[in-house]
Design an enzyme around this catalytic site. Sequence first.
Site, PDB file in Angstrom:
ATOM      1  N   ASP A  94       0.848  -1.189   0.000  1.00  0.00           N
ATOM      2  CA  ASP A  94       0.000   0.000   0.000  1.00  0.00           C
ATOM      3  C   ASP A  94       0.887   1.244   0.000  1.00  0.00           C
ATOM      4  OD1 ASP A  94       0.992  -0.059   2.635  1.00  0.00           O
ATOM      5  OD2 ASP A  94      -0.796  -1.128   3.309  1.00  0.00           O
ATOM      6  N   ASP A 128      11.562   4.283  12.409  1.00  0.00           N
ATOM      7  CA  ASP A 128      12.445   3.295  13.044  1.00  0.00           C
ATOM      8  C   ASP A 128      13.773   3.068  12.315  1.00  0.00           C
ATOM      9  OD1 ASP A 128      10.935   2.119  11.045  1.00  0.00           O
ATOM     10  OD2 ASP A 128      10.130   0.499  12.283  1.00  0.00           O
ATOM     11  N   ASP A 181       1.541   5.058   1.550  1.00  0.00           N
ATOM     12  CA  ASP A 181       1.243   6.052   2.581  1.00  0.00           C
ATOM     13  C   ASP A 181       1.820   7.393   2.155  1.00  0.00           C
ATOM     14  OD1 ASP A 181       0.154   4.030   4.152  1.00  0.00           O
ATOM     15  OD2 ASP A 181       2.082   3.575   5.070  1.00  0.00           O
TER      16      ASP A 181
HETATM   17  P1  ATP Z   1       5.127  -3.154   5.650  1.00  0.00           P
HETATM   18  O1  ATP Z   1       4.000  -2.240   5.276  1.00  0.00           O
HETATM   19  O2  ATP Z   1       5.870  -3.735   4.540  1.00  0.00           O
HETATM   20  O3  ATP Z   1       4.719  -4.152   6.642  1.00  0.00           O
HETATM   21  P2  ATP Z   1       6.182  -0.769   6.777  1.00  0.00           P
HETATM   22  O4  ATP Z   1       7.563  -0.367   7.133  1.00  0.00           O
HETATM   23  O5  ATP Z   1       5.497   0.029   5.722  1.00  0.00           O
HETATM   24  O6  ATP Z   1       6.236  -2.293   6.400  1.00  0.00           O
HETATM   25  P3  ATP Z   1       4.056   0.037   8.463  1.00  0.00           P
HETATM   26  O7  ATP Z   1       3.592  -0.556   9.737  1.00  0.00           O
HETATM   27  O8  ATP Z   1       3.138   0.128   7.303  1.00  0.00           O
HETATM   28  O9  ATP Z   1       5.364  -0.781   8.079  1.00  0.00           O
HETATM   29  O10 ATP Z   1       4.621   1.478   8.834  1.00  0.00           O
HETATM   30  C1  ATP Z   1       4.793   2.522   7.903  1.00  0.00           C
HETATM   31  C2  ATP Z   1       5.981   3.380   8.309  1.00  0.00           C
HETATM   32  O11 ATP Z   1       5.782   3.929   9.618  1.00  0.00           O
HETATM   33  C3  ATP Z   1       7.304   2.628   8.408  1.00  0.00           C
HETATM   34  O12 ATP Z   1       7.939   2.520   7.161  1.00  0.00           O
HETATM   35  C4  ATP Z   1       8.076   3.465   9.386  1.00  0.00           C
HETATM   36  O13 ATP Z   1       8.617   4.603   8.751  1.00  0.00           O
HETATM   37  C5  ATP Z   1       6.998   3.936  10.355  1.00  0.00           C
HETATM   38  N1  ATP Z   1       6.865   3.030  11.505  1.00  0.00           N
HETATM   39  C6  ATP Z   1       6.059   1.951  11.604  1.00  0.00           C
HETATM   40  N2  ATP Z   1       6.172   1.350  12.798  1.00  0.00           N
HETATM   41  C7  ATP Z   1       7.067   2.074  13.485  1.00  0.00           C
HETATM   42  C8  ATP Z   1       7.624   1.978  14.792  1.00  0.00           C
HETATM   43  N3  ATP Z   1       7.273   0.998  15.621  1.00  0.00           N
HETATM   44  N4  ATP Z   1       8.522   2.908  15.171  1.00  0.00           N
HETATM   45  C9  ATP Z   1       8.878   3.907  14.335  1.00  0.00           C
HETATM   46  N5  ATP Z   1       8.408   4.045  13.104  1.00  0.00           N
HETATM   47  C10 ATP Z   1       7.519   3.152  12.661  1.00  0.00           C
HETATM   48 MG    MG Z   2       3.323  -0.128   5.079  1.00  0.00          MG
END
Ligand code: ATP
Ligand code: MG
Length: 447
Positions: A73, A150, A75
């Site tokens: 997706d 993160d 963001d």
């Molecule tokens: P995926 O969607 O592939 O599972 P993602 O990195 O996009 O991985 P999401 O949970 O969608 O994970 O989070 C979107 C963004 O928000 C991340 O790329 C990161 O920048 C931030 N983020 C998510 N969780 C955390 C956290 N626990 N601490 C700090 N930043 C976070």
């Molecule tokens: Mg994501």
Amino acid sequence: MIRKLLRRVFRRAAPANTPPEPAVIPVTRHGVRRDQISPAANKVCTTLQEAGHKAFVVGGAVRDIIVGQTPKDFDVATSATPEEVRALFRRSRIIGRRFKIVHVMSGAETIEVSTFRAMQDAESTETDEHGRVLRDNVFGSMAEDATRRDFTVNALYYNPTDETVIDYHHGVADLQQKTLRMIGDPRVRYREDPVRMLRAARLGAKLGLSIDPAARGPIREMADLLENVPPARLFDEMLKLLMSGHAVKCLRQLREEGLHHGLLPLLDVILEQPMGERFVWLSLENTDERVRQGKPVSPGFLFATLLWHEVLVDWEARKANGEHSQPALFEAMDSVLDRQSGKLAITRRIAGDIKEIWALQPRFEKRAGKTPYRLLEQPRYRAGWDFLRLRAQSGELPMELPDWWEAFADAHPEAREGMLVPDRNGTTRKRRRRRKPAGAATAPVGE
Ligand code: ATP
Ligand code: MG
């Protein structure tokens, strides 16, 4: 005096944790083209920019495209407040109470738009007694938004208008060097949010990155902090991990980091049950394969496999105590699910799916009379049969049983009658099944 002045000027120019100017990386160096971004995400960014705001595609999507994977997706992060975003898009709504974000709908897509957020700082924010940050809801600058993320590879901001990536923390270089590096001090960041330890294992496995030693080192000693994370959040994260298409690799990584031990009952179950280990790995490989082929994977099915051997042990014990088979199974199912729920909030709907699959299992043992016909009509028959086959593949049952059901289901209705296995009492049935060589039951089909 001069030193003091210098220090003050310096501090103002570069306050702690705030990076200096970000790198603006052209498309020739990161390779992300506008047409790789979904039309909806492009549209949201341009509309916001035309209204005078900053807006970027951010996070996982940019990272995934750079490593050659397809994002789940998109963001968007923006300088506009949620109300300003809401006012620009007719089909949008503000969600979340503590930290508002906006869902913008465009065609079949939903784009999550969040306003730049300020850094988490365990000293000035509300935390629990272990330092876990409880609130994270202050708007901030773009640089702060980057720093509170993160990993460096997750702090990339893509501008579809000029196809540049704004990179505050050398994330593009880290991605190219296949390193997962934490922004800031890993110990501090794990204390603020222990789930980042699980994310490190998952993202490392998913993206084929090795966890930077500074981020990897403290995990073993800090793993206990995960105990304070609310069960619902852990469940979400475990689900992401298990459905990532890289579950086997993720769990190996977790085991290597010592993250599974005594931490989540579910992980203990997965990784430390000698009897069910083969079954569980088979099921995870099977899930990974399905995810990679783009086939649907049901969380209910997955958790049903992960917990099955617990149920078996409990069920056998109850039967040995003289309880009747069917009620004993239901008791065992409930007790296993109860045990998990303290740590892992398995949602009620998923728990329902899990039980349905388990409850079908004994019915596959009856191959006489009307029962097999009724079982075929069950809406969950296919999931039940897939589950049965996994059990057989792991050596728990003879392969002949799922083979028989497959042949029975495929057979012409008139041929089915002749396939039934007479079943007056359980013992005859069991003996007969054991003596039959695998595959023998398919014979009647051609008759
Ligand atoms: P995926 O969607 O592939 O599972 P993602 O990195 O996009 O991985 P999401 O949970 O969608 O994970 O989070 C979107 C963004 O928000 C991340 O790329 C990161 O920048 C931030 N983020 C998510 N969780 C955390 C956290 N626990 N601490 C700090 N930043 C976070
Ligand atoms: Mg994501």
